[in-house]
Write a protein that holds these residues in place. Structure first.
Motif, PDB file in Angstrom:
ATOM      1  N   GLN A 149       0.989  -1.063  -0.012  1.00 27.60           N
ATOM      2  CA  GLN A 149       0.002  -0.007  -0.035  1.00 27.60           C
ATOM      3  C   GLN A 149       0.918   1.236  -0.284  1.00 27.60           C
ATOM      4  OE1 GLN A 149      -3.485   0.270  -0.179  1.00 27.60           O
ATOM      5  NE2 GLN A 149      -3.276  -2.233  -0.661  1.00 27.60           N
ATOM      6  N   SER A 150       1.795   1.030   0.831  1.00 29.23           N
ATOM      7  CA  SER A 150       2.893   2.505   0.779  1.00 29.23           C
ATOM      8  C   SER A 150       3.479   2.562  -0.482  1.00 29.23           C
ATOM      9  CB  SER A 150       4.080   2.135   1.987  1.00 29.23           C
ATOM     10  OG  SER A 150       4.756   1.192   1.519  1.00 29.23           O
ATOM     11  N   TYR A 151       3.750   1.631  -1.285  1.00 20.66           N
ATOM     12  CA  TYR A 151       4.308   2.029  -2.707  1.00 20.66           C
ATOM     13  C   TYR A 151       3.339   2.520  -3.458  1.00 20.66           C
ATOM     14  CZ  TYR A 151       8.960  -0.384  -2.123  1.00 20.66           C
ATOM     15  OH  TYR A 151      10.251  -0.579  -1.750  1.00 20.66           O
ATOM     16  N   ILE A 152       2.028   2.005  -3.472  1.00 18.52           N
ATOM     17  CA  ILE A 152       0.890   2.375  -4.290  1.00 18.52           C
ATOM     18  C   ILE A 152       0.702   3.943  -4.067  1.00 18.52           C
ATOM     19  CG2 ILE A 152      -1.385   2.280  -4.925  1.00 18.52           C
ATOM     20  CD1 ILE A 152      -1.496  -0.741  -4.206  1.00 18.52           C
ATOM     21  N   ARG A 153       0.604   4.134  -2.816  1.00 23.32           N
ATOM     22  CA  ARG A 153       0.643   5.653  -2.306  1.00 23.32           C
ATOM     23  C   ARG A 153       1.731   6.408  -2.706  1.00 23.32           C
ATOM     24  NH1 ARG A 153       0.052   4.344   2.344  1.00 23.32           N
ATOM     25  NH2 ARG A 153      -2.142   4.454   2.313  1.00 23.32           N
ATOM     26  N   ALA A 154       2.996   5.963  -2.901  1.00 25.63           N
ATOM     27  CA  ALA A 154       4.097   6.804  -3.373  1.00 25.63           C
ATOM     28  C   ALA A 154       4.110   6.857  -4.688  1.00 25.63           C
ATOM     29  CB  ALA A 154       5.469   5.849  -2.905  1.00 25.63           C
ATOM     30  N   GLY A 155       3.674   5.881  -5.413  1.00 31.16           N
ATOM     31  CA  GLY A 155       3.348   6.117  -6.867  1.00 31.16           C
ATOM     32  C   GLY A 155       2.387   7.192  -7.273  1.00 31.16           C
ATOM     33  N   ILE A 156       1.405   7.309  -6.398  1.00 31.68           N
ATOM     34  CA  ILE A 156       0.497   8.357  -6.792  1.00 31.68           C
ATOM     35  C   ILE A 156       0.961   9.684  -6.524  1.00 31.68           C
ATOM     36  CG2 ILE A 156      -1.899   9.318  -6.142  1.00 31.68           C
ATOM     37  CD1 ILE A 156      -2.677   6.171  -5.672  1.00 31.68           C
ATOM     38  N   ASP A 157       1.583   9.740  -5.267  1.00 36.11           N
ATOM     39  CA  ASP A 157       2.402  11.033  -4.757  1.00 36.11           C
ATOM     40  C   ASP A 157       3.434  11.517  -5.986  1.00 36.11           C
ATOM     41  OD1 ASP A 157       0.581  10.886  -2.659  1.00 36.11           O
ATOM     42  OD2 ASP A 157       2.282  10.099  -1.250  1.00 36.11           O
ATOM     43  N   GLU A 158       3.924  10.702  -6.613  1.00 29.85           N
ATOM     44  CA  GLU A 158       4.969  11.090  -7.524  1.00 29.85           C
ATOM     45  C   GLU A 158       4.355  11.210  -8.884  1.00 29.85           C
ATOM     46  OE1 GLU A 158       8.162   8.323  -7.612  1.00 29.85           O
ATOM     47  OE2 GLU A 158       8.713   8.343  -5.413  1.00 29.85           O
ATOM     48  N   GLY A 159       3.007  11.179  -8.918  1.00 26.26           N
ATOM     49  CA  GLY A 159       2.614  11.748 -10.322  1.00 26.26           C
ATOM     50  C   GLY A 159       2.090  10.322 -11.187  1.00 26.26           C
ATOM     51  N   ALA A 160       2.202   9.161 -10.843  1.00 25.99           N
ATOM     52  CA  ALA A 160       1.803   8.254 -11.628  1.00 25.99           C
ATOM     53  C   ALA A 160       0.209   8.235 -12.017  1.00 25.99           C
ATOM     54  CB  ALA A 160       2.038   6.751 -10.599  1.00 25.99           C
ATOM     55  N   GLU A 161      -0.131   7.577 -12.978  1.00 27.93           N
ATOM     56  CA  GLU A 161      -1.599   7.495 -13.420  1.00 27.93           C
ATOM     57  C   GLU A 161      -2.007   6.180 -12.963  1.00 27.93           C
ATOM     58  OE1 GLU A 161      -4.210   7.832 -17.546  1.00 27.93           O
ATOM     59  OE2 GLU A 161      -2.011   7.858 -17.470  1.00 27.93           O
ATOM     60  N   VAL A 162      -2.960   6.064 -12.374  1.00 26.94           N
ATOM     61  CA  VAL A 162      -3.620   4.734 -11.945  1.00 26.94           C
ATOM     62  C   VAL A 162      -4.508   4.293 -13.239  1.00 26.94           C
ATOM     63  CG1 VAL A 162      -5.046   3.657 -10.377  1.00 26.94           C
ATOM     64  CG2 VAL A 162      -3.518   5.343  -9.586  1.00 26.94           C
ATOM     65  N   LEU A 163      -4.099   3.275 -13.656  1.00 26.08           N
ATOM     66  CA  LEU A 163      -4.805   2.638 -14.855  1.00 26.08           C
ATOM     67  C   LEU A 163      -5.798   1.835 -14.496  1.00 26.08           C
ATOM     68  CD1 LEU A 163      -1.987   2.524 -17.605  1.00 26.08           C
ATOM     69  CD2 LEU A 163      -3.648   4.259 -17.120  1.00 26.08           C
ATOM     70  N   ALA A 164      -5.559   0.889 -13.249  1.00 23.31           N
ATOM     71  CA  ALA A 164      -6.347  -0.187 -12.663  1.00 23.31           C
ATOM     72  C   ALA A 164      -5.970  -0.188 -11.284  1.00 23.31           C
ATOM     73  CB  ALA A 164      -6.053  -1.467 -13.530  1.00 23.31           C
ATOM     74  N   GLY A 165      -7.137  -0.561 -10.356  1.00 22.55           N
ATOM     75  CA  GLY A 165      -6.703  -0.824  -9.033  1.00 22.55           C
ATOM     76  C   GLY A 165      -6.406   0.455  -8.269  1.00 22.55           C
ATOM     77  N   GLY A 166      -5.583   0.355  -7.475  1.00 22.24           N
ATOM     78  CA  GLY A 166      -5.225   1.533  -6.478  1.00 22.24           C
ATOM     79  C   GLY A 166      -5.219   1.142  -5.038  1.00 22.24           C
ATOM     80  N   LEU A 167      -5.487   2.119  -4.337  1.00 21.26           N
ATOM     81  CA  LEU A 167      -5.239   2.209  -2.875  1.00 21.26           C
ATOM     82  C   LEU A 167      -6.266   1.296  -2.188  1.00 21.26           C
ATOM     83  CD1 LEU A 167      -3.818   5.617  -1.871  1.00 21.26           C
ATOM     84  CD2 LEU A 167      -2.508   3.546  -1.726  1.00 21.26           C
ATOM     85  N   GLY A 168      -6.187   0.552  -1.258  1.00 17.45           N
ATOM     86  CA  GLY A 168      -7.387  -0.062  -0.379  1.00 17.45           C
ATOM     87  C   GLY A 168      -7.425  -1.680  -0.786  1.00 17.45           C
ATOM     88  N   GLN A 169      -8.541  -2.109  -0.425  1.00 14.54           N
ATOM     89  CA  GLN A 169      -8.720  -3.678  -0.529  1.00 14.54           C
ATOM     90  C   GLN A 169      -9.879  -3.933  -1.446  1.00 14.54           C
ATOM     91  OE1 GLN A 169      -8.798  -4.511   3.927  1.00 14.54           O
ATOM     92  NE2 GLN A 169      -8.017  -6.419   2.918  1.00 14.54           N
ATOM     93  N   PRO A 170     -10.123  -4.589  -2.298  1.00 15.02           N
ATOM     94  CA  PRO A 170     -11.261  -4.960  -3.105  1.00 15.02           C
ATOM     95  C   PRO A 170     -12.335  -5.070  -2.577  1.00 15.02           C
ATOM     96  CG  PRO A 170      -9.329  -6.423  -3.288  1.00 15.02           C
ATOM     97  CD  PRO A 170      -9.045  -6.053  -2.232  1.00 15.02           C
ATOM     98  N   GLN A 171     -13.474  -4.631  -3.078  1.00 14.12           N
ATOM     99  CA  GLN A 171     -14.883  -4.467  -2.904  1.00 14.12           C
ATOM    100  C   GLN A 171     -15.181  -5.844  -2.121  1.00 14.12           C
ATOM    101  OE1 GLN A 171     -17.674  -3.109  -5.348  1.00 14.12           O
ATOM    102  NE2 GLN A 171     -19.353  -2.783  -3.891  1.00 14.12           N
ATOM    103  N   GLY A 172     -15.741  -6.040  -0.771  1.00 20.73           N
ATOM    104  CA  GLY A 172     -16.191  -7.249  -0.467  1.00 20.73           C
ATOM    105  C   GLY A 172     -14.924  -8.053   0.193  1.00 20.73           C
ATOM    106  N   LEU A 173     -13.768  -7.470   0.273  1.00 25.11           N
ATOM    107  CA  LEU A 173     -12.690  -8.484   0.937  1.00 25.11           C
ATOM    108  C   LEU A 173     -12.215  -7.396   1.981  1.00 25.11           C
ATOM    109  CD1 LEU A 173     -11.142  -9.996  -2.445  1.00 25.11           C
ATOM    110  CD2 LEU A 173     -12.367 -11.073  -0.318  1.00 25.11           C
ATOM    111  N   ASP A 174     -12.849  -7.004   3.027  1.00 27.59           N
ATOM    112  CA  ASP A 174     -11.970  -5.917   3.912  1.00 27.59           C
ATOM    113  C   ASP A 174     -11.574  -6.483   4.943  1.00 27.59           C
ATOM    114  OD1 ASP A 174     -14.595  -7.049   4.573  1.00 27.59           O
ATOM    115  OD2 ASP A 174     -15.386  -5.249   5.679  1.00 27.59           O
TER     116      ASP A 174
END
Length: 290
Positions: A149-174
């Protein structure tokens, strides 16, 4: 160990020593009676083992980390290349040192490959690994979940474009250590394209021309594996020979226990499998009689 005992090996030939962290590792890798150390682990751990081995000049085999590229050439079949890239990057939930987590796509086909890769990653079923339809299961433990999760967040903070997925857990799998399979459009100098994440996170990087593809693929401290997707077998071989990686697979996931396995650069020292793997545990001696 039960199987080893049943096979008839004398007691003490093979031992299992349980332990975690520095105390056990430091004893084993510094003890003067141990002549050879072979590990599979992170590059950081490999460097500690190498330092520990220096005083007694132990022989070492280090199979370490990777940030492997999947180079999709501009003549590749779209459907085959996308399936190949997703498989290379996300088998074992991306928790593999050989995972092809950097996907290089040609700029003249950027739109179509981003679209198809996004669709493929977003369509992966996440869930119980005992379910035959599941393609992405939970990560090893909560620490690894938090790390990804920290890597995904770092990617977003550095300007990465999220093409699929992203932070958090999949729906229904909390509950559980489930990560959304994630595809980020990045440049090769961003953190998610430089460091081994060990989770279902892929980076897609656009290049101009074959020479730039090779340069970007090799622009990493690692060199364990690489993958090439192409419609021209001869071109695939040519590009493969330019890649700084211990193993290169063209148009599919293949392997052999008889072929050498190991990495260039910070992906390790030495080779496993086949005659190369056996020779790593031997010392050559020349005897002359006059």
């Amino acid at each position: 160990m039960d199987a080893i005992a049943e096979a008839g090996l004398p007691a003490g030939v093979i031992n299992v020593v349980f332990g975690k962290g520095d105390p056990v590792g430091n004893v084993l890798t510094t003890h003067p009676d141990i002549a050879k150390v072979s590990i599979t682990g992170s590059t950081a751990t490999g460097k500690v083992v190498a330092r520990n081995a220096v005083d007694s000049m132990k022989r070492i085999t280090l199979e370490l980390g990777g940030k492997s590229p999947t180079v999709i050439l501009d003549d590749a079949d779209q459907a085959q290349a996308v399936a190949f890239a997703v498989q290379a990057g996300l088998f074992n939930n991306g928790q593999a040192c050989v995972a092809g987590t950097r996907i290089l796509i040609p700029r003249n086909r950027e739109t179509e490959f981003k679209h198809e890769l996004s669709k493929a990653v977003a369509g992966l079923k996440v869930g119980d690994p005992r379910d035959g339809d599941t393609m992405i299961g939970p990560l090893l433990d909560r620490d690894q979940y938090d790390r990804v999760q920290s890597y995904i967040r770092a990617g977003i903070d550095e300007g990465a474009e999220v093409l699929a997925g992203g932070l958090g857990q999949p729906q229904g799998l909390d509950k559980g250590n489930y990560v959304r399979p994630t595809l980020l459009a990045v440049t090769n100098n961003q953190t998610v394209a430089r460091e081994e994440i060990f989770g279902p996170v892929l980076s897609v990087i656009t290049y101009d021309g074959e020479d730039e593809a090779v340069a970007v693929a090799n622009d990493t401290p690692y060199g364990l594996s690489a993958y090439v997707a192409t419609g021209d077998a001869a071109r695939g071989q040519r590009v493969a020979r330019r890649l700084q990686a211990g193993r290169v697979m063209i148009n599919g996931i293949v392997g052999s226990q008889e072929a050498p396995f190991g990495g260039f650069k910070q992906s390790g020292l030495g080779r496993e499998f086949g005659a190369w793997g056996i020779s790593a545990f031997l010392e050559e001696q020349a005897v002359f009689t006059v």
